[in-house]
Enzyme design. Structure first.
Site, mmCIF file in Angstrom:
data_model
loop_
_atom_site.group_PDB
_atom_site.id
_atom_site.type_symbol
_atom_site.label_atom_id
_atom_site.label_comp_id
_atom_site.label_asym_id
_atom_site.label_seq_id
_atom_site.Cartn_x
_atom_site.Cartn_y
_atom_site.Cartn_z
ATOM 1 C CG HIS A 41 130.148 -66.533 43.664
ATOM 2 N ND1 HIS A 41 131.386 -65.932 43.700
ATOM 3 C CD2 HIS A 41 129.813 -66.775 44.960
ATOM 4 C CE1 HIS A 41 131.785 -65.837 44.970
ATOM 5 N NE2 HIS A 41 130.840 -66.336 45.749
ATOM 6 C CD GLU A 42 126.002 -66.502 45.966
ATOM 7 O OE1 GLU A 42 126.179 -67.304 46.894
ATOM 8 O OE2 GLU A 42 126.619 -65.416 45.885
ATOM 9 N N GLY B 202 124.633 -61.813 46.969
ATOM 10 C CA GLY B 202 124.169 -63.194 46.895
ATOM 11 C C GLY B 202 124.644 -63.965 48.109
ATOM 12 C CB CYS C 1 133.337 -65.140 48.280
ATOM 13 S SG CYS C 1 132.266 -66.335 49.082
ATOM 14 C CG LEU C 2 129.237 -61.914 51.732
ATOM 15 C CD1 LEU C 2 127.763 -62.065 52.064
ATOM 16 C CD2 LEU C 2 129.749 -60.551 52.172
ATOM 17 C CD GLN D 75 128.201 -67.677 50.895
ATOM 18 O OE1 GLN D 75 127.267 -67.474 50.136
ATOM 19 N NE2 GLN D 75 129.191 -66.809 51.055
ATOM 20 C CG HIS E 178 128.942 -70.472 47.849
ATOM 21 N ND1 HIS E 178 130.074 -70.620 48.612
ATOM 22 C CD2 HIS E 178 128.908 -69.156 47.504
ATOM 23 C CE1 HIS E 178 130.698 -69.446 48.721
ATOM 24 N NE2 HIS E 178 130.012 -68.548 48.057
HETATM 25 NI NI NI Z 1 130.437 -66.514 47.781
#
Ligand code: NI
Length: 178
Positions: free
Chosen positions: A138-139, A49, A96-97, A54, A142
């Site tokens: 989670h997304e 995701g 998370c990235l 991000q 963000h």
């Molecule tokens: Ni994330």
């Protein structure tokens, strides 16, 4: 198509990750391009995701794909997503990235219903449970300037920040030595 579709993924503590993304009002070529590049960036990472914050874009757009690796990828897009229903509890070890070298158990709603639009502006409703429910929460976090580390204890977060600062400091030292 642009030669390089991969976008820079911003990492904590970059301020853009703490901003609330703006609702999308126009679904045009620019947005389609952003969605494509977000998809490429997510697959290249690799991740399941990615939210627009991000990649430094404050628009309420997220992409995800939970298709098993053995099958061909199928990118899902949600524009202006909103959680309209949630119940139960699920705990999962999240990463998370945008949060380097860290994972932690986070408690989320086990079943959710999300409303938004697909990439053509068509209203969609997604009923999710398990990993998809976790991923979407989670997304969407963000898009609201929130990270999974906001859901852990302040002690754990402080320890991570201290470790991260040391890592970043080391990186800087290595750069200045070159
Ligand atoms: Ni994330």
């Amino acid at each position: 198509m642009a030669a390089c579709q991969i976008m820079k993924i911003y990492k904590f503590p970059e301020p853009v990750l703490r901003k609330v993304a703006e609702p999308v009002k126009e679904i045009g070529a620019e947005l389609q391009d952003l969605i494509d590049r977000m998809g490429e960036t997510m697959y290249a990472a690799p991740g399941i995701g990615l939210a627009a914050n991000q990649v430094g874009e404050l628009k309420r757009v997220l992409v995800y794909d939970l298709t098993p690796r053995t099958e061909s990828p199928s990118l899902s897009v949600l524009i202006n997503p909103e959680i309209v229903y949630g119940e139960g509890e699920i705990v999962y070890d999240e990463a998370c990235l945008s949060v380097i070298d860290f994972s932690a158990e986070v408690s989320r709603k086990a079943q959710i219903k999300v409303r938004g639009c697909d990439r053509h502006g068509k209203p969609v409703e997604v009923e999710a449970e398990g990993l998809l429910a976790i991923c979407l929460q989670h997304e969407i976090d963000h898009l609201n300037g929130k990270l999974f580390i906001d859901h852990i204890s302040s002690l754990k977060r402080a320890l991570y920040k201290r470790r991260l600062n040391k890592m970043l400091k080391k990186g800087e030292d290595a750069e200045t030595m070159q």
